[in-house]
Motif scaffolding. Structure first.
Motif, PDB file in Angstrom:
ATOM      1  N   TYR A 406      35.835  56.234  49.403  1.00  0.00           N
ATOM      2  CA  TYR A 406      36.592  55.633  48.297  1.00  0.00           C
ATOM      3  C   TYR A 406      37.704  54.697  48.767  1.00  0.00           C
ATOM      4  O   TYR A 406      38.694  54.500  48.057  1.00  0.00           O
ATOM      5  N   ILE A 407      37.550  54.114  49.939  1.00  0.00           N
ATOM      6  CA  ILE A 407      38.590  53.207  50.421  1.00  0.00           C
ATOM      7  C   ILE A 407      38.680  52.004  49.485  1.00  0.00           C
ATOM      8  O   ILE A 407      37.684  51.350  49.190  1.00  0.00           O
ATOM      9  N   GLY A 408      39.870  51.751  49.007  1.00  0.00           N
ATOM     10  CA  GLY A 408      40.126  50.609  48.143  1.00  0.00           C
ATOM     11  C   GLY A 408      40.004  50.871  46.664  1.00  0.00           C
ATOM     12  O   GLY A 408      40.387  50.030  45.848  1.00  0.00           O
ATOM     13  N   ILE A 409      39.497  52.039  46.283  1.00  0.00           N
ATOM     14  CA  ILE A 409      39.212  52.252  44.865  1.00  0.00           C
ATOM     15  C   ILE A 409      40.483  52.324  44.023  1.00  0.00           C
ATOM     16  O   ILE A 409      40.484  51.972  42.842  1.00  0.00           O
ATOM     17  N   SER A 410      41.587  52.759  44.621  1.00  0.00           N
ATOM     18  CA  SER A 410      42.830  52.878  43.843  1.00  0.00           C
ATOM     19  C   SER A 410      43.751  51.675  44.013  1.00  0.00           C
ATOM     20  O   SER A 410      44.816  51.617  43.395  1.00  0.00           O
ATOM     21  N   LEU A 411      43.350  50.714  44.834  1.00  0.00           N
ATOM     22  CA  LEU A 411      44.256  49.597  45.111  1.00  0.00           C
ATOM     23  C   LEU A 411      44.544  48.728  43.890  1.00  0.00           C
ATOM     24  O   LEU A 411      45.693  48.285  43.715  1.00  0.00           O
ATOM     25  N   PRO A 412      43.560  48.450  43.007  1.00  0.00           N
ATOM     26  CA  PRO A 412      43.900  47.632  41.835  1.00  0.00           C
ATOM     27  C   PRO A 412      45.006  48.238  40.977  1.00  0.00           C
ATOM     28  O   PRO A 412      45.929  47.525  40.554  1.00  0.00           O
ATOM     29  N   ARG A 413      44.956  49.535  40.728  1.00  0.00           N
ATOM     30  CA  ARG A 413      46.002  50.135  39.886  1.00  0.00           C
ATOM     31  C   ARG A 413      47.330  50.269  40.627  1.00  0.00           C
ATOM     32  O   ARG A 413      48.372  50.475  40.004  1.00  0.00           O
ATOM     33  N   ARG A 414      47.280  50.150  41.956  1.00  0.00           N
ATOM     34  CA  ARG A 414      48.523  50.152  42.736  1.00  0.00           C
ATOM     35  C   ARG A 414      49.105  48.744  42.859  1.00  0.00           C
ATOM     36  O   ARG A 414      50.130  48.550  43.513  1.00  0.00           O
ATOM     37  N   GLY A 415      48.412  47.776  42.272  1.00  0.00           N
ATOM     38  CA  GLY A 415      48.903  46.407  42.302  1.00  0.00           C
ATOM     39  C   GLY A 415      48.638  45.667  43.591  1.00  0.00           C
ATOM     40  O   GLY A 415      49.255  44.625  43.854  1.00  0.00           O
ATOM     41  N   VAL A 416      47.719  46.173  44.422  1.00  0.00           N
ATOM     42  CA  VAL A 416      47.403  45.527  45.698  1.00  0.00           C
ATOM     43  C   VAL A 416      46.309  44.492  45.467  1.00  0.00           C
ATOM     44  O   VAL A 416      45.193  44.831  45.061  1.00  0.00           O
ATOM     45  N   LYS A 417      46.617  43.215  45.723  1.00  0.00           N
ATOM     46  CA  LYS A 417      45.664  42.132  45.508  1.00  0.00           C
ATOM     47  C   LYS A 417      45.736  41.132  46.654  1.00  0.00           C
ATOM     48  O   LYS A 417      46.775  40.977  47.294  1.00  0.00           O
ATOM     49  N   ASN A 418      44.602  40.471  46.871  1.00  0.00           N
ATOM     50  CA  ASN A 418      44.517  39.381  47.852  1.00  0.00           C
ATOM     51  C   ASN A 418      44.958  39.809  49.250  1.00  0.00           C
ATOM     52  O   ASN A 418      45.600  39.050  49.980  1.00  0.00           O
ATOM     53  N   VAL A 419      44.601  41.027  49.611  1.00  0.00           N
ATOM     54  CA  VAL A 419      44.922  41.566  50.931  1.00  0.00           C
ATOM     55  C   VAL A 419      43.634  41.688  51.744  1.00  0.00           C
ATOM     56  O   VAL A 419      42.593  42.096  51.224  1.00  0.00           O
ATOM     57  N   ARG A 420      43.708  41.314  53.011  1.00  0.00           N
ATOM     58  CA  ARG A 420      42.583  41.505  53.925  1.00  0.00           C
ATOM     59  C   ARG A 420      42.744  42.865  54.595  1.00  0.00           C
ATOM     60  O   ARG A 420      43.755  43.125  55.263  1.00  0.00           O
TER      61      ARG A 420
END
Length: 668
Positions: A406-420
């Motif tokens: 599930y790596i990355g699955i919670s990043l949108p709700r954490r506000g993480v965008k446009n990150v490599r």
């Protein structure tokens, strides 16, 4: 501290090669604990085989292990029933007692293996009727240790860490068909010098029990898994060698004619069906065998591997990498089986040998300089760490990924965008699900269900991707440098200008683009060494396009009926007067997908009603790409080339098999 949640059974098998060192119990425990999240506290266990044990002492000496309630009368009943068959108990000791059940290890003498088997079959029937006990292991070469708990719990209970063996099986359990509060239902299940671990469900269980009951087996504890060991034992006792017994169990499709008709009929209820994977360990007395079988559609995962010392089978790659970071890894192909022997090495690789070289080399685990070391972070905590680092950096580098899900699955709700996000190691299931605007670069392999329902962003995988890659991919791009597994790109879709692209450098297995509704899949087949795809390509496809470099055998496209069935249909159409008899020979030599558009309209309508009512048949062309296609695809392949570090744009000049949805007359 590592935290886990259940997700399904985890299995493991390790066989040492002749001349290499024995496998230590603590190594097996470490490996199966890597997939602790696949199980629960409802059961786990181990089976260890030592070939030399079969030659120790009298040829009539065996070891029997039995669970019995803490009641001396029950143990006395065990002794009486064995004695009734002339089986003498020469030693016995209690191994463990947990709750109200104890495990005893008996040393017995019997005049023959056949007599001992009959005695145990009768004893198990009597014990299980009263639910007071169960013989769960017997033979000269195998010892089974199982109970209620996680693998580490069972290992401590039996002091597994200090045991050595030539072959091991291990299991962590997520109950589906039986309770989990007693050790009877835990894996491995065993018969005479045979043990199995299993993940999945056997829909054939009722038929299998009927077959076994007709041969005198009884005392079934009610879980589907136990029948695998019993069936294998029974087939061997009826004179089949290891590989022929495996062929029956593996339930091959009749269209491949692997079993002769009489064997197929007689043993129809001994065939296994349903979504499952099983590892079988077997001692023949002079050799050890590790066998892997799965349902013909391979609905449950299994990884195969070898290094200089050992041969492996596992649910996930991280189990192997825990012990052997540089092992050669590949996957079981749908419809195939794997067999390895202590003395003979690998007998059947689980897929054509020419395909093995197409799998990617071992991953890089530790790059120079990194932001996060994932080895001691659980999969829930890893996203939190990524979000923390991403608050100050737009590139996050993560080392030692070992099956994290599930790596990355919670990043949108954490506000993480446009990150490599750069991942080094073995990435687990469900990477970048629901991804919208982040960019994942994997320097290694990825587990199942990567990119599920992605809306945007990108995933780049330098190695291989496993099953169900890009399911319902709706936007963004997924680039794979190596191979991909089963059911890749199923239900992909697009909306207006939002078109997803999936590019795979190597080959794929069955059901590519199943029920595809939009988007573009490109299989570059860059090594060009074998068939680039499995079977059933584009089954049920209603939109989108699939480009496969090289010529695909027409029979691999769509859910085509067997040729013998199609021939019967054509003969019926001749009898009805729809087809002229002089045309039959020419039509009969063609695949359904080539034939369908050449049939008279009335015959075509009948054929589609018979063979396409539930799942549509795509259409295909083998040709060079059109100018407008190259104009669309060239920027995608240029981007793929930059990300993978090599120019692949010249491959667009080759011929491709182009698969699209079939437009049916009268449809909108």
């Amino acid at each position: 501290m590592m935290r886990y949640e259940p997700s399904g059974c985890g299995i493991l098998g390790i066989l040492r090669k002749k001349g290499s060192r024995k496998i230590r119990g603590e190594e097996v425990v470490r490996a199966i604990e890597r997939v602790r999240y696949r199980g629960s506290d409802k059961g786990a266990g181990f089976a260890v085989f030592n070939l030399e044990e079969s030659g120790v002492g009298s040829n009539h000496r065996y070891y029997v292990k039995v669970f019995v309630e803490k009641d001396p009368n029950v143990l006395a009943e065990v002794f009486r029933e064995l004695a009734a068959y002339g089986v003498k108990v020469v030693s016995h000791n209690v191994e463990v007692c947990s709750s109200n059940i104890c495990s005893y290890r008996l040393g017995v003498e019997a005049s023959s293996t056949t007599i001992l088997k009959k005695a145990i079959m009768k004893l198990n029937t009597l014990l299980w009727i009263k639910r007071v006990g169960k013989v769960y292991s017997a033979g000269r070469s195998v010892d089974v240790y199982k109970g209620v708990g996680y693998p580490e719990d069972i290992a401590k209970l039996y002091s597994i860490h200090n045991i050595e063996g030539d072959m091991w099986l291990a299991h962590t359990r997520q109950p589906t068909n039986s309770p989990g509060h007693y050790p009877y239902w835990s894996h491995p299940f065993a018969t005479f010098d045979i043990a199995i671990v299993h993940n999945g469900d056997l829909s054939s269980f009722g038929a299998n029990v009927e077959f076994l009951s007709s041969r005198g087996w009884g005392g079934f504890v009610g879980t589907d898994s136990e029948v695998v060991a019993m069936l294998f034992d029974q087939l061997l006792s009826e004179g089949y060698d290891v590989e022929d017994a495996v062929k029956i169990l593996a339930n091959p499709s009749r269209k491949h004619h692997i079993l002769d008709p009489s064997t197929d009929y007689i043993y129809r209820n001994a065939r296994l069906d349903g979504p499952f994977t099983a590892i079988i360990g077997y001692s023949s007395g002079d050799d050890l065998y590790m066998i892997v079988i799965a349902d013909r559609s391979k609905f449950r995962p299994v990884i195969l591997a070898e290094d200089q010392e050992w041969i492996y089978a596992a649910s996930e790659e991280n189990e192997v990498r825990e012990l052997s970071p540089n092992a050669r890894v590949w996957t079981l192909k749908p419809g195939y089986y794997f067999i390895a022997s202590y003395k003979k090495g690998i007998i059947s690789y689980g897929r054509p040998e020419e395909e093995l070289e197409s799998f990617s080399p071992p991953p890089i685990f530790t790059p120079e300089g990194f932001d996060i070391d994932a080895r001691y972070i659980d999969y829930k905590g890893l996203d939190s760490e990524i979000a923390r680092v991403a608050s100050t950096k737009n590139i996050v580098r993560i080392a030692n990924v070992m099956g994290h899900r599930y790596i990355g699955i919670s990043l949108p709700r954490r506000g993480v965008k446009n990150v490599r996000i750069e991942l080094y190691g073995v990435v687990g299931n469900c990477l970048a699900n629901l991804n919208e605007a982040n960019y994942f670069y994997v320097y290694g392999n990825v587990g199942d269900d990567c990119g599920d329902t992605m809306h945007g962003g990108k995933v780049v995988i330098t190695g291989d991707a496993r099953d169900v890659l890009a399911q319902t991919l709706q936007g963004g791009k997924i680039f794979v440098g190596g191979n991909a597994g089963n059911r890749v790109g199923i239900q992909m879709r697009e909306y207006r200008e939002k078109r997803p692209y999936l590019v795979i450098g190597g080959r794929v297995d069955d059901y590519l683009g199943e029920y595809m509704a939009g988007g573009v899949i490109i299989i570059l087949n860059k090594n060009n060494r074998s068939e680039p795809v499995g079977s059933y390509v584009g089954s049920g496809m209603v939109g989108g396009r699939i480009y496969i470099r090289g010529k695909v055998y027409p029979a691999r496209i769509g859910p085509q009926p067997p040729r013998v069935e199609m021939l019967r249909f054509l003969k019926a159409m001749v009898i009805e007067g729809y087809i002229k008899s002089r045309d039959l020979e020419d039509l009969a030599d063609q695949s359904y997908i080539d034939l369908i558009d050449k049939l008279p309209e009335e015959v075509m309508r009948y054929a589609r009603k018979l063979y396409e009512e539930r799942i549509g048949m795509p259409r295909y062309e083998y040709r060079e790409l059109y100018e407008e296609e190259i104009k669309e695809l060239l920027p995608v392949i240029e981007e793929y080339s930059r990300d993978l570090g090599r120019d692949y744009t010249e491959l667009l000049n080759d011929k491709y098999t182009v698969i699209t949805a079939r437009k049916i007359a009268g449809s909108r």
